[in-house]
Structures are given as structure tokens and as C-alpha cells.
Design a protein around this motif. Structure first.
Motif, PDB file in Angstrom:
ATOM      1  N   GLY A   1      46.986  52.548  42.070  1.00 14.25           N
ATOM      2  CA  GLY A   1      46.761  51.235  42.663  1.00 14.25           C
ATOM      3  C   GLY A   1      46.158  50.325  41.626  1.00 14.25           C
ATOM      4  O   GLY A   1      45.621  50.777  40.614  1.00 14.25           O
ATOM      5  N   ALA A   2      46.299  49.010  41.818  1.00 16.73           N
ATOM      6  CA  ALA A   2      45.628  48.008  40.999  1.00 16.73           C
ATOM      7  C   ALA A   2      46.022  48.065  39.537  1.00 16.73           C
ATOM      8  O   ALA A   2      45.195  48.056  38.649  1.00 16.73           O
ATOM      9  CB  ALA A   2      44.114  48.130  41.133  1.00 16.73           C
TER      10      ALA A   2
ATOM     11  N   ILE B   1      46.261  46.361  50.306  1.00 14.37           N
ATOM     12  CA  ILE B   1      45.667  45.195  49.660  1.00 14.37           C
ATOM     13  C   ILE B   1      46.596  43.989  49.779  1.00 14.37           C
ATOM     14  O   ILE B   1      46.148  42.861  50.052  1.00 14.37           O
ATOM     15  CB  ILE B   1      45.358  45.514  48.185  1.00 14.37           C
ATOM     16  CG1 ILE B   1      44.258  46.575  48.102  1.00 14.37           C
ATOM     17  CG2 ILE B   1      44.960  44.251  47.423  1.00 14.37           C
ATOM     18  CD1 ILE B   1      44.112  47.206  46.745  1.00 14.37           C
ATOM     19  N   THR B   2      47.884  44.200  49.608  1.00 20.16           N
ATOM     20  CA  THR B   2      48.858  43.112  49.701  1.00 20.16           C
ATOM     21  C   THR B   2      48.844  42.477  51.087  1.00 20.16           C
ATOM     22  O   THR B   2      48.884  41.247  51.228  1.00 20.16           O
ATOM     23  CB  THR B   2      50.258  43.630  49.364  1.00 20.16           C
ATOM     24  OG1 THR B   2      50.248  44.167  48.027  1.00 20.16           O
ATOM     25  CG2 THR B   2      51.288  42.519  49.446  1.00 20.16           C
ATOM     26  N   VAL B   3      48.766  43.290  52.124  1.00 21.72           N
ATOM     27  CA  VAL B   3      48.690  42.773  53.497  1.00 21.72           C
ATOM     28  C   VAL B   3      47.427  41.927  53.669  1.00 21.72           C
ATOM     29  O   VAL B   3      47.461  40.823  54.242  1.00 21.72           O
ATOM     30  CB  VAL B   3      48.711  43.934  54.510  1.00 21.72           C
ATOM     31  CG1 VAL B   3      48.381  43.426  55.917  1.00 21.72           C
ATOM     32  CG2 VAL B   3      50.082  44.607  54.507  1.00 21.72           C
TER      33      VAL B   3
ATOM     34  N   ILE C   1      39.407  42.036  51.001  1.00 22.71           N
ATOM     35  CA  ILE C   1      40.812  42.172  50.612  1.00 22.71           C
ATOM     36  C   ILE C   1      41.050  43.556  50.002  1.00 22.71           C
ATOM     37  O   ILE C   1      41.930  44.304  50.431  1.00 22.71           O
ATOM     38  CB  ILE C   1      41.199  41.047  49.635  1.00 22.71           C
ATOM     39  CG1 ILE C   1      41.200  39.698  50.363  1.00 22.71           C
ATOM     40  CG2 ILE C   1      42.568  41.323  49.013  1.00 22.71           C
ATOM     41  CD1 ILE C   1      41.379  38.498  49.464  1.00 22.71           C
ATOM     42  N   ARG C   2      40.243  43.901  49.034  1.00 17.44           N
ATOM     43  CA  ARG C   2      40.303  45.245  48.451  1.00 17.44           C
ATOM     44  C   ARG C   2      39.239  46.067  49.174  1.00 17.44           C
ATOM     45  O   ARG C   2      38.182  46.374  48.636  1.00 17.44           O
ATOM     46  CB  ARG C   2      40.073  45.182  46.949  1.00 17.44           C
ATOM     47  CG  ARG C   2      40.986  44.192  46.243  1.00 17.44           C
ATOM     48  CD  ARG C   2      40.905  44.301  44.750  1.00 17.44           C
ATOM     49  NE  ARG C   2      41.765  45.359  44.256  1.00 17.44           N
ATOM     50  CZ  ARG C   2      43.022  45.187  43.825  1.00 17.44           C
ATOM     51  NH1 ARG C   2      43.552  43.984  43.810  1.00 17.44           N
ATOM     52  NH2 ARG C   2      43.737  46.214  43.408  1.00 17.44           N
ATOM     53  N   ASP C   3      39.538  46.417  50.398  1.00 17.73           N
ATOM     54  CA  ASP C   3      38.502  46.904  51.307  1.00 17.73           C
ATOM     55  C   ASP C   3      38.314  48.418  51.245  1.00 17.73           C
ATOM     56  O   ASP C   3      39.015  49.132  50.509  1.00 17.73           O
ATOM     57  CB  ASP C   3      38.782  46.427  52.729  1.00 17.73           C
ATOM     58  CG  ASP C   3      40.088  46.974  53.322  1.00 17.73           C
ATOM     59  OD1 ASP C   3      40.707  47.883  52.721  1.00 17.73           O
ATOM     60  OD2 ASP C   3      40.491  46.481  54.395  1.00 17.73           O
ATOM     61  N   ALA C   4      37.368  48.887  52.050  1.00 12.62           N
ATOM     62  CA  ALA C   4      37.031  50.305  52.060  1.00 12.62           C
ATOM     63  C   ALA C   4      38.203  51.168  52.516  1.00 12.62           C
ATOM     64  O   ALA C   4      38.391  52.288  52.021  1.00 12.62           O
ATOM     65  CB  ALA C   4      35.813  50.538  52.955  1.00 12.62           C
ATOM     66  N   ASP C   5      39.009  50.665  53.439  1.00 15.09           N
ATOM     67  CA  ASP C   5      40.158  51.435  53.907  1.00 15.09           C
ATOM     68  C   ASP C   5      41.162  51.654  52.785  1.00 15.09           C
ATOM     69  O   ASP C   5      41.741  52.742  52.656  1.00 15.09           O
ATOM     70  CB  ASP C   5      40.827  50.720  55.081  1.00 15.09           C
ATOM     71  CG  ASP C   5      40.013  50.809  56.364  1.00 15.09           C
ATOM     72  OD1 ASP C   5      39.108  51.670  56.441  1.00 15.09           O
ATOM     73  OD2 ASP C   5      40.273  50.009  57.280  1.00 15.09           O
ATOM     74  N   ALA C   6      41.396  50.613  51.974  1.00 19.08           N
ATOM     75  CA  ALA C   6      42.340  50.745  50.858  1.00 19.08           C
ATOM     76  C   ALA C   6      41.847  51.789  49.859  1.00 19.08           C
ATOM     77  O   ALA C   6      42.641  52.567  49.307  1.00 19.08           O
ATOM     78  CB  ALA C   6      42.535  49.400  50.169  1.00 19.08           C
TER      79      ALA C   6
ATOM     80  N   ASN D   1      41.270  30.325  39.968  1.00 17.85           N
ATOM     81  CA  ASN D   1      40.992  30.565  41.383  1.00 17.85           C
ATOM     82  C   ASN D   1      41.062  32.057  41.689  1.00 17.85           C
ATOM     83  O   ASN D   1      41.300  32.887  40.798  1.00 17.85           O
ATOM     84  CB  ASN D   1      41.936  29.756  42.276  1.00 17.85           C
ATOM     85  CG  ASN D   1      43.398  30.192  42.169  1.00 17.85           C
ATOM     86  OD1 ASN D   1      43.706  31.379  42.037  1.00 17.85           O
ATOM     87  ND2 ASN D   1      44.314  29.232  42.234  1.00 17.85           N
ATOM     88  N   TYR D   2      40.868  32.411  42.951  1.00 15.52           N
ATOM     89  CA  TYR D   2      40.787  33.823  43.312  1.00 15.52           C
ATOM     90  C   TYR D   2      41.996  34.613  42.823  1.00 15.52           C
ATOM     91  O   TYR D   2      41.846  35.734  42.314  1.00 15.52           O
ATOM     92  CB  TYR D   2      40.633  33.993  44.827  1.00 15.52           C
ATOM     93  CG  TYR D   2      40.638  35.455  45.218  1.00 15.52           C
ATOM     94  CD1 TYR D   2      39.496  36.222  45.092  1.00 15.52           C
ATOM     95  CD2 TYR D   2      41.807  36.080  45.667  1.00 15.52           C
ATOM     96  CE1 TYR D   2      39.496  37.574  45.391  1.00 15.52           C
ATOM     97  CE2 TYR D   2      41.817  37.426  45.987  1.00 15.52           C
ATOM     98  CZ  TYR D   2      40.661  38.170  45.842  1.00 15.52           C
ATOM     99  OH  TYR D   2      40.684  39.514  46.134  1.00 15.52           O
ATOM    100  N   PHE D   3      43.179  34.060  42.961  1.00 15.64           N
ATOM    101  CA  PHE D   3      44.383  34.804  42.596  1.00 15.64           C
ATOM    102  C   PHE D   3      44.646  34.769  41.091  1.00 15.64           C
ATOM    103  O   PHE D   3      45.388  35.599  40.572  1.00 15.64           O
ATOM    104  CB  PHE D   3      45.591  34.255  43.364  1.00 15.64           C
ATOM    105  CG  PHE D   3      45.482  34.468  44.847  1.00 15.64           C
ATOM    106  CD1 PHE D   3      45.714  35.710  45.409  1.00 15.64           C
ATOM    107  CD2 PHE D   3      45.096  33.435  45.683  1.00 15.64           C
ATOM    108  CE1 PHE D   3      45.595  35.924  46.775  1.00 15.64           C
ATOM    109  CE2 PHE D   3      44.974  33.626  47.055  1.00 15.64           C
ATOM    110  CZ  PHE D   3      45.214  34.875  47.601  1.00 15.64           C
ATOM    111  N   GLN D   4      44.049  33.807  40.382  1.00 16.75           N
ATOM    112  CA  GLN D   4      44.259  33.691  38.946  1.00 16.75           C
ATOM    113  C   GLN D   4      43.231  34.467  38.140  1.00 16.75           C
ATOM    114  O   GLN D   4      43.563  35.047  37.092  1.00 16.75           O
ATOM    115  CB  GLN D   4      44.201  32.214  38.534  1.00 16.75           C
ATOM    116  CG  GLN D   4      45.314  31.354  39.102  1.00 16.75           C
ATOM    117  CD  GLN D   4      45.046  29.873  38.885  1.00 16.75           C
ATOM    118  OE1 GLN D   4      43.890  29.447  38.761  1.00 16.75           O
ATOM    119  NE2 GLN D   4      46.106  29.074  38.843  1.00 16.75           N
ATOM    120  N   ALA D   5      41.988  34.467  38.578  1.00 18.36           N
ATOM    121  CA  ALA D   5      40.913  35.101  37.810  1.00 18.36           C
ATOM    122  C   ALA D   5      41.122  36.609  37.756  1.00 18.36           C
ATOM    123  O   ALA D   5      41.221  37.262  38.801  1.00 18.36           O
ATOM    124  CB  ALA D   5      39.560  34.773  38.432  1.00 18.36           C
TER     125      ALA D   5
END
Length: 446
Positions: free
Chosen positions: A149-150, A184-186, A207-212, A320-324
Motif C-alpha cells: 500500500g501507499a 484509502i481511495t474510497v 482518510i488513511r484510517d485505522a481500518d486501512a 494542498n492536501y492532494f499535492q503535498a
């Protein structure tokens, strides 16, 4: 090689703290004794400071080759020794990635030329290099790194058939980044629908949560148990994941876990101040998660502490969040930051030394390092109790920033010795120091 004598230190080693002198000769610890009468080429009066075996960092991203605008082995190893890290193991997601023996040889050559610290390199896994992984000599690599992942490109390995084969054939320790990318994508899409590109950085642990994390780490543990793999799961960030790991001595385990400095020292409240400067994968999560990880340091569920040092430029982090991009520069301030846990009584100093030095050496089968023992290589750190603000020492990582700015440390690294050479002393680098390649005590079957 010159001789070095450290007097009046408080040695911290193998569960004990005791007053002693220590003599270094020809790069190795020659003698440990209450009082050493010999003279030496250079002497240091420790004046009661703690003398520790140098921290061995099992997870760094020093960005070379291909990403050297962020950092390189020379700059990041300089930051490491200033922070008491005497040995590091570098990750394979460089450009080109370390997916072949040729790429590995290039990185080893750079390390020999430029590194102030001792060095080793992890070998990467892609969807199409499993034959090369299976053929590895376990003594030539620190470990085999798989991104479950990631990651980007073909270094993201989530094909079930590829993972089954990898866990079945890995000839040495397999280390994993575990986050479930589809989950994470969802989550990303949910937040994007609400905020567009202006998603707040405080949403990162949601977004990148404990379940993931748990979904992926539990899969890795399941595969390792099925195939008898030696598995090391990196940067555990949640309380829930701790149950996946056994509370028993390292020698009795095939499945181990690392926790990172930032997951021990920060929590979700810090996003309000740090924003993108706290964005990392897996995310820093709740105060309850942080406290559970801290408590687990006093058990055998968490085996080692690393940094996951991953520098990015300030310009990159300004997006921004998606760029950083995700990642934090940590090596220079990791050990001083961790000493805060000792001062606060969260863990004792021998436990910190065990999880930053002794157990790392044991887990990766590193030869003659990680302990203060006569005959071992002299990888040493003198650390005292002087108050110091993080920015008061120049930031040596090429990226030029630190998430610790504004935090006050209660201990400071005054001296770092790498393979018997002064690398950092009284606030100054010794740039002529050169680290050595780590050697691994493994047979051809791992």
C-alpha cells in the motif's frame, strides 16, 4: 585509526546503567572499565553524560539516487550522526528503484563514498522481479521491502498471487508497509466530494484510517504465518494492530513490529499547527493510539523504534492536501525527542537503548554492533540533559525544516562516534568520518 578515550560516562548497556570509562582503539571498543589509566590521541570528559550504543535506524529514505533535490546520502547521514544515529538502512523507492543487483551496487558505492554513518540497503519488490528476490544472497541486503500500500508504479504490490509467492520464497527478513489502498481511495473520494481540493490536513488520519492499516497488516501476518516467513511490519500506528504481535522475546518470534518516532511523539491534535508538515504514511492518529504505542514499548509487542525519515522540500509541502507529499525529516531530532519519553517516565533509558540499538542489531543479524562490548565496533553516542530548542542547531537535512521546530528538548547529543571515528562533537560535524557497510550474520538460506 587513532585512539579515543571517553572518561566519566554513565554507560547504558544491556539493561544496566553504570559509571565507566571506555577506550576505543582501531575503530573498536578496546576496554570498558571504572578507570582507564591509558592515554589516547583524543580524550573526552563525559562529565556524567550517558554513553549509549548508537541508534540503528532500520528505515530511512535518503533519496539517492534520483531524488537528490530533497536529500542525499551525504546530507542525510550528516543529519543522522548529529542526532545520534550511527547506522541506517535505506529504502528502495529511489529513482531508479532498488529492484536489481546493479541498482543495489550503485547505492552501496555512494554509501562508501559519501556516508558519515554506517549503511545498508533494503532490496525492493515489484510485480515483476520476484525471481530476483528469490535469488538474493541474504548477506547482501538489509531486508526485502514490499509496499503493500501507499506506493507508486510497480512498487505497489497488492496482487494476491504475487504476494503469496513473495511470502513463500523470501530468502531473508521481509519488511512491509501495510495500508489497504482501495480503502484509502474510497475515503479520499468521500472527503474530496465534501471539500474539493481543500481537504484539511486534519482529515489525513481519517482518510488513511485505522481500518486501512489493520486490513493490510493483518493480511501480512496471515501470509507470514501460512508460509513461515520472517516478517517485520513497519511503522505500526494504531492500538488495534498491536494485537497482531506476540508479547514474547525476540528470539522466539518470526513476526516482529516497528514503531516510529513520530507516532510516539505526535497525535492528531498536532495537525492544527503542523498541517502538511505532519502528513506521512501511515498517518499520525489519535492520542489514544499514541498512548497505546507508548505503553507497548514496555512489552515485547513492539520490537524496535525507527524513524522512516523521508524529507521533502518546503515547496513540495506547500501544496494542498492532494499535492503535498507524505513524509517527515526526523533523523536529526529522533533520539533527543525520544529522550523526552525517558524524562517523562514513559519508558526507562535501558528500554530505549534496547529498542533503538540492541534489538535492531539482533533482529537484522548485524555483526558486532548495537552493544557496548569489548571487541565490538565503536558506534557511540554521548547524550546529556541540557535544554535545547530544536532550531538552535542548524538543520542538516537538505530539505531544511523539521516538524520539531518550537518543541523543547531536554537532552542533547554532544558526541557521536561511528566505527571509532568522531562524526559529531560539540555541535560540529567531522566531515572526514566515513561509515562502513553493515555486515549481516546470515547463512545463504537467510
Amino acid at each position: 585509526m587513532t585512539t579515543l578515550l571517553i572518561r566519566n560516562a554513565r554507560l547504558v548497556n544491556e539493561g544496566q546503567i553504570f559509571e565507566s570509562d571506555l577506550l576505543v582503539r582501531d575503530g573498536r571498543i578496546d576496554k570498558i572499565a571504572t578507570s582507564i589509566a591509558a592515554s589516547a590521541d583524543e580524550e573526552i570528559d563525559a562529565a556524567g553524560q550517558w554513553l549509549l550504543p548508537g541508534m540503528i535506524d532500520d528505515q530511512v529514505h535518503f533519496r539517492e539516487p534520483g531524488l537528490t533535490h530533497k536529500g542525499c546520502i551525504a546530507t542525510e547521514s550528516a543529519a543522522a550522526v548529529a542526532g545520534g544515529i550511527t547506522s541506517f538502512m535505506d529504502m528502495p523507492n529511489t529513482k531508479p528503484p532498488t529492484l536489481s543487483m546493479a541498482a543495489l551496487a550503485e547505492k552501496k558505492a555512494i554509501g562508501a563514498r559519501d556516508s558519515l554513518a554506517n549503511y545498508a540497503f533494503h532490496f525492493g519488490v515489484s510485480n515483476d522481479n520476484i525471481d530476483a528476490v528469490a535469488a538474493l544472497d541474504p548477506r547482501q541486503v538489509a531486508g526485502i521491502k514490499v509496499f503493500m500500500g501507499a506506493s507508486t508504479g510497480n512498487m505497489l504490490v497488492d496482487d494476491p498471487a504475487v504476494l503469496e509467492r513473495l511470502f513463500a520464497c523470501a530468502p531473508t527478513i521481509l519488511i512491509t508497509h501495510c495500508e489497504d489502498t482501495p480503502s484509502i481511495t474510497v475515503n479520499e473520494e468521500k472527503w474530496r466530494k465534501k471539500y474539493g481540493d481543500a481537504v484539511p490536513f486534519s482529515a489525513h488520519p481519517l482518510i488513511r484510517d485505522a481500518d486501512a492499516c489493520y486490513k493490510s497488516s493483518s493480511l501480512a501476518v496471515e501470509l507470514a504465518r501460512k508460509h513461515g516467513t520472517q516478517l517485520h511490519v513497519l511503522h505500526i500506528s494504531t492500538a488495534r494492530e498491536l494485537a497482531l504481535f506476540e508479547d514474547k522475546p525476540l528470539a522466539d518470534k518470526r513476526i516482529t513490529a516497528e514503531v516510529c518516532v513520530h507516532h510516539l511523539l505526535f497525535d492528531e491534535r498536532d495537525y492544527a499547527i503542523l498541517g502538511s508538515h505532519l502528513k506521512c504514511n501511515p498517518a499520525v492518529k489519535t492520542e489514544a493510539d499514541r498512548d497505546a504505542l507508548r505503553a507497548a514499548l514496555n512489552t515485547n509487542r513492539l520490537d524496535v523504534i525507527g524513524t522512516d525519515h523521508a524529507p521533502h522540500t518546503l515547496a513540495e509541502k506547500a501544496g494542498n492536501y492532494f499535492q503535498a507529499p507524505s513524509g517527515l525529516p526526523l533523523v536529526q531530532h529522533a533520539l533527543p525527542g525520544l529522550m523526552g519519553l525517558v524524562h517523562d517516565g514513559v519508558i526507562d533509558l535501558p528500554t530505549l537503548v534496547a529498542k533503538t540499538s540492541h534489538r535492531v542489531a539482533d533482529l537484522f543479524a548485524i555483526a558486532e554492533r548495537g552493544y557496548l562490548r569489548e571487541g565490538y565496533w565503536a558506534d557511540l553516542v554521548l547524550i546529556g540533559g541540557r535544554d535545547i530548542d530544536a532550531p538552535d542547531d542548524p538543520i542538516l537535512s537538505r530539505c531544511g525544516w523539521s516538524p520539531f521546530v518550537g518543541r523543547r528538548f531536554r537532552s542533547r547529543v554532544s558526541t557521536t562516534v561511528v566505527s571509532g571515528q568522531l562524526a559529531w562533537h560539540e555541535g560540529q560535524l567531522r566531515p572526514n568520518c566515513r561509515g562502513q557497510a553493515l555486515s549481516f550474520l546470515r547463512d545463504s538460506s537467510g
